[in-house]
Structure formats: C-alpha cells, structure tokens
Design a protein around this motif. Structure first.
Motif, mmCIF file in Angstrom:
data_model
loop_
_atom_site.group_PDB
_atom_site.id
_atom_site.type_symbol
_atom_site.label_atom_id
_atom_site.label_comp_id
_atom_site.label_asym_id
_atom_site.label_seq_id
_atom_site.Cartn_x
_atom_site.Cartn_y
_atom_site.Cartn_z
ATOM 1 N N CYS A 176 0.855 -1.175 0.000
ATOM 2 C CA CYS A 176 0.000 0.000 0.000
ATOM 3 C C CYS A 176 0.901 1.237 0.000
ATOM 4 N N LEU A 177 0.529 2.223 -0.790
ATOM 5 C CA LEU A 177 1.357 3.429 -0.871
ATOM 6 C C LEU A 177 0.654 4.649 -0.278
ATOM 7 N N LEU A 178 -0.467 4.411 0.387
ATOM 8 C CA LEU A 178 -1.230 5.542 0.921
ATOM 9 C C LEU A 178 -0.362 6.402 1.845
ATOM 10 N N SER A 179 0.351 5.758 2.744
ATOM 11 C CA SER A 179 1.173 6.494 3.700
ATOM 12 C C SER A 179 2.318 7.225 2.987
ATOM 13 N N ASN A 180 2.903 6.587 1.991
ATOM 14 C CA ASN A 180 3.979 7.240 1.235
ATOM 15 C C ASN A 180 3.477 8.520 0.585
ATOM 16 N N TYR A 181 2.308 8.453 -0.055
ATOM 17 C CA TYR A 181 1.804 9.608 -0.772
ATOM 18 C C TYR A 181 1.366 10.731 0.166
ATOM 19 N N LEU A 182 0.696 10.366 1.243
ATOM 20 C CA LEU A 182 0.100 11.395 2.093
ATOM 21 C C LEU A 182 1.047 11.932 3.155
ATOM 22 N N THR A 183 2.026 11.148 3.568
ATOM 23 C CA THR A 183 2.877 11.591 4.686
ATOM 24 C C THR A 183 4.362 11.387 4.413
ATOM 25 N N ALA A 184 4.718 10.829 3.253
ATOM 26 C CA ALA A 184 6.110 10.500 2.945
ATOM 27 C C ALA A 184 6.702 9.516 3.965
ATOM 28 N N ARG A 185 5.832 8.767 4.601
ATOM 29 C CA ARG A 185 6.312 7.706 5.506
ATOM 30 C C ARG A 185 5.986 6.360 4.870
ATOM 31 N N ASP A 186 7.012 5.530 4.758
ATOM 32 C CA ASP A 186 6.913 4.325 3.939
ATOM 33 C C ASP A 186 6.452 3.123 4.759
ATOM 34 N N ALA A 187 5.286 2.603 4.412
ATOM 35 C CA ALA A 187 4.740 1.434 5.130
ATOM 36 C C ALA A 187 5.659 0.229 4.990
ATOM 37 N N ASN A 188 6.355 0.160 3.879
ATOM 38 C CA ASN A 188 7.227 -0.987 3.658
ATOM 39 C C ASN A 188 8.581 -0.822 4.310
ATOM 40 N N ARG A 189 8.762 0.281 5.019
ATOM 41 C CA ARG A 189 10.001 0.464 5.777
ATOM 42 C C ARG A 189 9.658 0.729 7.242
ATOM 43 N N GLY A 190 8.554 0.180 7.664
ATOM 44 C CA GLY A 190 8.187 0.211 9.084
ATOM 45 C C GLY A 190 7.711 1.549 9.593
ATOM 46 N N ALA A 191 7.267 2.434 8.694
ATOM 47 C CA ALA A 191 6.965 3.798 9.147
ATOM 48 C C ALA A 191 5.557 4.248 8.770
ATOM 49 N N CYS A 192 4.642 3.309 8.607
ATOM 50 C CA CYS A 192 3.298 3.686 8.162
ATOM 51 C C CYS A 192 2.620 4.629 9.165
ATOM 52 N N ALA A 193 1.981 5.676 8.651
ATOM 53 C CA ALA A 193 1.262 6.631 9.505
ATOM 54 C C ALA A 193 -0.215 6.243 9.628
ATOM 55 N N HIS A 194 -0.598 5.122 9.068
ATOM 56 C CA HIS A 194 -1.968 4.597 9.128
ATOM 57 C C HIS A 194 -3.015 5.574 8.586
ATOM 58 N N PRO A 195 -2.756 6.215 7.461
ATOM 59 C CA PRO A 195 -3.769 7.140 6.933
ATOM 60 C C PRO A 195 -5.042 6.433 6.485
ATOM 61 N N CYS A 196 -5.000 5.113 6.365
ATOM 62 C CA CYS A 196 -6.223 4.389 5.989
ATOM 63 C C CYS A 196 -7.296 4.556 7.061
#
Ligand code: SF4
Length: 410
Positions: A176-196
């Motif tokens: 999922c790239l939602l966090s990357n797009y909205l917060t520049a935090r990469d879910a695939n690098r342990g940094a998801c901001a849970h924008p879902c």
C-alpha cells in the motif's frame, strides 16, 4: 517441547531494554539507512552494535529489518550495510526483495527471514524460499490457523514467524502506498502513519473549503478502517499450529505498549510451555491498558467479516496512562523519569515482569535535583518516590485513565 520465541518490536534502544525486561526472547529493529529518512524509530550504526552486544549478553537475539525494495543505484550501499550487519553478528536479517536476498547470501553468512511484505500465503512459496536458503518465513497476516498448519506440515524444517498482536492492514501486509503519498512515511520500511484510518471528506475544486462527508451509514465510512489483531484468546490454538516465533507489531509505539504486550504474551507463553495451559483473562486486561483499536484475532479464525471493521469511530482506546519509568534505586527510594503527570495520593500500578499487577498509593515524592518534597510531578521531570511494592530498574508505573485519542499514541 520446542522453545517458541517471543519477538518484540524495538524502535529505539530504550524500547529494546524494556522489551527484554518484560520477557522478550528477541527483538526486531531497523537501521537508519534504507529508510526514506532517519526517523527516531531506527538505530544508527553505533546503536546497532550496542544492541547486539546488550542482547547477546542477556542470551537474547536481534533481527534487523532490511525489507526495503531497493533500486539498482542503492545496491552498493546496501552491500556495505549487510556486510556491516554480518560483522557485528546480528542474529538474522529480514528481507523481502529477491535481490536483497541474493546480496545477503553472496556477502554474508547471516540467517535470513523472509518478511511478511513478501506475502507468503502458501506452502509452495514458503518451500521455495526455504530451498533457496531462507531459514525463517514471516507469514502474511492474512492466514487462518488451518492455513498456517498446512504450511508447517508441508515444510516442517522452516521456521514460521507469525504476527500475534498489533495493527492490521486493509491491504495485503503493507502492499500500500497511501502512507507514502500522504505523509512520505513508507509502510514498507516500518513507518506507516496509518492514513487508511483517517476520516476523509470530498471537496469539489471550484468550492474550496466546502467539505462533503463521505459515508456509508450515519456513522461515516469505514471501508479502510480495520480493527487491531490480538491473538491472546486463541493463543494455544496458534501455538498448536506449529509456529516458531511470535511477532508483536509496533516499532513506533511507546514503551508502555512494548512492556504490557510483551508481558501479557510472555505470561501466556510460559503457561503454554508449562504443559498446563490455562487462559487467564488478566492477559486481555493487560492488553487493554495500552492504546489500541478494537481487537479481533486477525484472519486466524477465518476471513474478516462485517465485524472486522470499526463502525463507530476512528479512535484509539486505552484504560491506563503510563506515568513513569524506574531509572535507579537510591537510598531506598526509586528514581522515576516522569512521562505523564503524577500526584501524591494517586493509586499507582507497578508493572513488573512478574505475573499480575500490584498497586500502591503514592505517598512520598521528592524533586530529584533539590530533594524538596513535592505533591505533583510533571512530564519530563525526575523525581524520587517511595513505594510499598519492590520495584526494579526499567519497571513502569501507570495510573488508571480511560482515554480515547484520534490517531493513537505514538
Ligand atoms: S496505510 Fe493502512 S493499509 Fe496502508 S500500509 Fe498503512 S496500515 Fe496498511
């Protein structure tokens, strides 16, 4: 009976110490490269060396996530990094990309775990990774107890790691790239901001500032809004499915989360390994103390249904608030690093690594610098307190405090 590993998240050195204090057998953590930015939930090279030494001195293990999906120009630095991890003797690396897998095999003799991001859901793919040299597979979260058992039965020599607690994704294991797009935090690098889990509105471009609610019923929309996984009520069934390592999600959560979740599952695992497993509802009570969303057992009992989502709100709940951590014992008093306000007269719960929770009324409290008696201590201060309960360094103190927050504790 084989020894099953309890694997806790360690987002920084303090969380690592707390995880082991409360009974983790191993921790997983990330270095500061191959992340989009150097976040404070990662270890620099010196901290990584310290982490390995500290853990090995306790007879515990450290796994390092290298589950980035690198581009070709990142490969030289990645090669240096995995060689460094080999030199400091980490106990294993967690990878998801075939190129990284090959690089680790060619340049190191490190044990390799295949990350949940590789979405292993069947025994054929598990066997292929194992045949190629992977020691352990972190299964996709989207598996039932039967699915896990089938994999273990068909590939008995592979180590199986499963998530037992923490956040769920509405996509397959972080794809999922939602966090990357909205917060520049990469879910695939342990940094998801849970924008879902955030609440969204619709705005038409010619009507700036006019927000139209998006809803499925009167409560709003919840298509992305999954509950958290908690396996404590099916714990013995999960262990009987043949898993080797039990992974707690949440490298970015606070030390009270690491402490309470590790403590609850440690007690449950000890009970199972005693050969006389006895479910204790106090374990679930302990898991309710920390910030979380409603709990479900993930996919273990079958695919999510209409009860797997939050329907009423996007808030996190917790029953307690951590007020401090024991840093030292001085002349019969406990030196406390204060995290939330604490007052003389508060009923304080001492969270120790021993089963159960003991309470005491806070009587005497001194300012650490001046040694003057005080009645209130504020966050980030240091105090000395008396306690009728024997405490150890790294024990946490908390008070009851029903709380709901949007976005959760970080
Ligand atoms: S934004 Fe949500 S679905 Fe996407 S990776 Fe994060 S938790 Fe998973």
């Amino acid at each position: 009976m084989k020894k099953i590993e309890l694997l806790s998240p360690a987002g920084n050195p303090e969380k690592l110490e707390v995880a082991f204090h409360y009974g983790a057998d191993a921790v997983y953590l990330g270095g500061q490269i191959f992340t989009m930015r150097a976040m404070n939930s990662n270890f620099n090279h010196d901290e990584l060396k310290w982490a390995v030494e500290y853990s090995h001195n306790l007879g515990k293990k450290v796994y390092v996530t290298v589950n980035t999906i690198p581009f070709s120009n990142e490969l030289p630095a990645l090669e240096e990094y995995v060689k460094f991890l080999n030199t400091i003797k980490v106990d294993g690396v967690i990878v998801s990309d075939l190129g990284v897998f090959q690089m680790v095999r060619e340049n190191t003799n490190l044990n390799i775990s295949i990350s949940t991001q590789a979405s292993n859901t069947n025994w054929k793919s598990v066997k292929l990774w194992h045949d190629m040299g992977a020691k352990r597979i972190v299964l996709a979260r989207e598996l039932s107890l039967d699915d896990i058992k089938i994999i273990k039965d068909n590939v008995p020599t592979v180590e199986i790691e499963t998530f037992i607690h923490g956040a769920m994704c509405m996509s397959i294991s972080g794809r999922c790239l939602l966090s990357n797009y909205l917060t520049a935090r990469d879910a695939n690098r342990g940094a998801c901001a849970h924008p879902c889990r955030w609440k969204y509105y619709l705005m038409e471009e010619k009507r700036p500032g006019e927000f139209f609610p998006v809803f499925e019923d009167d409560n709003g929309a919840y298509i992305f809004d999954s509950k958290d996984i908690c396996t404590i009520e099916v714990f013995d069934e999960l262990l009987n499915a043949g898993v080797d390592s039990l992974k707690i999600e949440g490298r970015m959560k606070g030390i009270n989360y690491v402490a309470s979740v590790t403590k609850a599952y440690r007690e449950a695992l000890d009970s199972f390994e005693s050969g006389n497993y006895n479910y204790d509802s106090k374990w679930l009570d302990e898991l309710q103390t920390v910030s979380h969303r409603h709990y479900i057992p993930g996919f273990l009992k079958g695919k999510p249904d209409s009860q797997s989502h939050n329907y009423f709100d996007a808030s996190y709940k917790q029953t307690h608030k951590m007020v401090g951590k024991v840093e030292a014992i001085e002349a019969g008093l406990y030196k406390i690093a204060v995290r939330n306000q604490i007052k003389v007269g508060d009923e304080v719960e001492a969270v120790t690594p021993h089963p159960g929770i003991n309470k005491f009324i806070l009587g005497k409290m001194l300012d650490f610098e001046t040694k003057a008696e005080i009645s209130v201590a504020n966050p980030n201060s240091t105090v000395l307190i008396a306690s009728s309960i024997p405490l150890q360094v790294l024990d946490l103190l908390r008070v009851k405090s029903e709380n709901e927050t949007r976005g959760g504790e970080r």
